[in-house]
Design an enzyme around this catalytic site. Structure first.
Site, PDB file in Angstrom:
ATOM      1  N   PHE A 107       0.839  -1.191   0.000  1.00 44.30           N
ATOM      2  CA  PHE A 107       0.000   0.000   0.000  1.00 44.30           C
ATOM      3  C   PHE A 107       0.873   1.238   0.000  1.00 44.30           C
ATOM      4  CE2 PHE A 107       0.826  -0.968   4.407  1.00 44.30           C
ATOM      5  CZ  PHE A 107       1.030   0.256   5.018  1.00 44.30           C
ATOM      6  N   CYS A 108       0.269   2.368  -0.405  1.00 39.64           N
ATOM      7  CA  CYS A 108       0.946   3.670  -0.385  1.00 39.64           C
ATOM      8  C   CYS A 108      -0.116   4.741  -0.199  1.00 39.64           C
ATOM      9  CB  CYS A 108       1.766   3.882  -1.660  1.00 39.64           C
ATOM     10  SG  CYS A 108       0.803   3.759  -3.182  1.00 39.64           S
ATOM     11  N   THR A 109       0.249   5.995  -0.367  1.00 38.40           N
ATOM     12  CA  THR A 109      -0.665   7.089  -0.044  1.00 38.40           C
ATOM     13  C   THR A 109      -1.915   7.081  -0.931  1.00 38.40           C
ATOM     14  OG1 THR A 109       1.241   8.422   0.576  1.00 38.40           O
ATOM     15  CG2 THR A 109      -0.859   9.569   0.323  1.00 38.40           C
ATOM     16  N   ILE A 140      -4.069   4.666   0.890  1.00 40.69           N
ATOM     17  CA  ILE A 140      -4.502   4.999   2.245  1.00 40.69           C
ATOM     18  C   ILE A 140      -5.642   6.015   2.224  1.00 40.69           C
ATOM     19  CG2 ILE A 140      -3.767   5.978   4.455  1.00 40.69           C
ATOM     20  CD1 ILE A 140      -0.854   5.149   3.540  1.00 40.69           C
TER      21      ILE A 140
END
Length: 324
Positions: free
Chosen positions: A193-195, A222
Site C-alpha cells: 500500500f501507499c498514499t 490509504i
C-alpha cells in the site's frame, strides 16, 4: 500574463472560494508521446480555473494534486476525461479551509513516480487491486506479508496494523529492498500500500516480474481507505503524510497535527517542535547538525525574510480594515 504573482493567486482564489478548497489527487498510467503539446493548454486551463498545485506529465502517464473551487476542479476533470487516453483516471477528493499549495505548476518528467527502473508498465503487469473492505482481511491473514511502500519518514507518523516498513529514503530504494529481503519461495503472498495507490502500481509490477505469484495492492491507497472505512473498523494507526501544506491528515481526512521542517521537509510532531534542536525555518531534530555554517546562515536569512513578509502582510491587512 502574471499567472504566478502571489497577490493574483490569493485574490482570485478568495473571490471563488468561500471556505473550502477542494483537493483533487489523481494519476493514470498511459502512453503519452505528446506531453510537450499537452502541457501549455493544461496549465492555461488550470490557471484560468483558479487552481493551484502540481501536475506531472511523462511518457508513462499523469500524476498530480491540485486544489481550488469545485467548478475549477470539475472543469479540469472534464478536460482530461475528454481525452480517451485518460479513461479510467484514478482520482479522489478531500477538503481544506486553507490553500494547500502556493502556485500552479505543470512539469515534464521522465517518470510520474520515480522508481528508476526502465520499462515499468503497470498496464502490462500489475498486482491484484483490493478494495478497502477486503484490505482488512489481508491485514489479518498471517500468510500475507504486508509492506508499506512509502518512505521511512512517512511510515513514522502512521501506518497499518501489522505492516512492515522497508526503511527507504526514496522510492528509488524500493527495488533494492525487494532484491535483498524478499523471496518468492518464502513470501508467496505479498500485499502493498501507499498514499494514493500510484507507487504500488509500479511496486507490484516489479514483484510480478521477479516471480512473486500472489501480489495485492490497496486500490486508491490509504486516502481511499480512510474515505471508505468507518473509524471503528479501521486498522489504520496514526496520521497519513500528504505532499502539500497540510503535511498530514487524520483518519477523517482532516488536517492533522504535524507541521513541516522548512529545512529538511520532514514532518514534525509537537515533541519535535519542543526540542532544543528545533529552530523555525532552520533545523529540527531530524536535520540538526547536518548542515554547514554557510547553509545555516542562508536558512536563517530566508526565515527572517519570510517573517518580515508576514509582518508587512499583517500590517497591510490591518490598514485595509481601518475605517475611512
Amino acid at each position: 500574463m502574471a499567472y504566478f504573482a502571489e497577490d493574483y493567486r490569493y485574490e482570485q482564489m478568495s473571490d471563488t472560494q468561500e471556505n473550502q478548497f477542494v483537493i483533487l489527487a489523481m494519476y493514470h498510467f498511459v502512453r503519452l508521446d505528446d506531453i510537450e503539446e499537452i502541457k501549455p493548454p493544461l496549465l492555461e486551463l488550470c490557471v484560468e480555473s483558479d487552481l493551484i498545485g502540481t501536475i506531472l506529465l511523462a511518457q508513462e502517464g499523469l500524476n498530480g494534486t491540485v486544489a481550488g473551487p469545485r467548478a475549477g476542479i470539475d472543469k479540469l476533470l472534464s478536460h482530461l476525461q475528454s481525452d480517451p487516453r485518460f479513461d479510467g483516471l484514478t482520482h479522489k477528493f478531500s477538503y481544506t479551509d486553507n490553500p494547500p499549495f502556493k502556485r500552479m505548476k505543470v512539469k515534464l518528467k521522465r517518470e510520474i513516480v520515480s522508481m528508476g527502473i526502465p520499462d515499468t508498465d503497470p498496464n502490462a503487469i500489475c498486482g491484484e487491486r483490493v478494495d478497502a473492505r477486503r484490505w482488512n482481511e489481508l491485514l489479518k491473514d498471517p500468510e500475507v506479508l504486508t509492506i508499506d511502500t512509502r518512505n521511512a519518514y512517512e511510515v513514522d507518523i502512521g501506518t497499518f496494523e501489522n505492516a512492515i516498513s522497508p526503511g527507504t529514503e526514496t522510492f528509488r530504494d524500493f527495488p533494492d529492498y525487494v532484491d535483498a529481503n524478499l523471496d518468492p519461495a518464502k513470501h508467496p503472498k505479498v500485499a502493498m500500500f501507499c498514499t494514493g495507490g500510484i507507487r504500488c502500481e509500479k511496486a507490484t509490477n516489479y514483484l510480478k516480474k521477479r516471480g512473486f505469484k500472489d501480489v495485492f495492492h490497496l486500490d486508491g491507497g490509504i486516502l481511499k481507505y480512510l474515505e471508505t472505512v468507518e473509524p471503528d473498523e479501521s486498522l489504520w494507526q496514526g496520521e497519513c503524510f500528504v505532499f502539500d501544506d497540510r503535511v498530514a491528515v487524520d483518519e477523517n481526512l482532516a488536517r492533522g497535527s504535524y507541521t513541516q521542517c522548512s529545512a529538511c521537509r520532514r514532518p514534525l510532531s509537537d515533541e519535535d517542535r519542543a526540542s532544543a534542536q528545533f529552530e523555525e525555518g532552520v533545523s529540527c531534530p531530524h536535520c540538526f547538525g547536518t548542515k554547514s555554517k554557510k547553509k545555516i546562515e542562508g536558512l536563517k536569512q530566508r526565515q527572517r525574510q519570510y517573517e518580515l513578509a508576514e509582518e508587512r502582510a499583517a500590517k497591510a491587512l490591518v490598514g485595509a480594515e481601518e475605517p475611512e
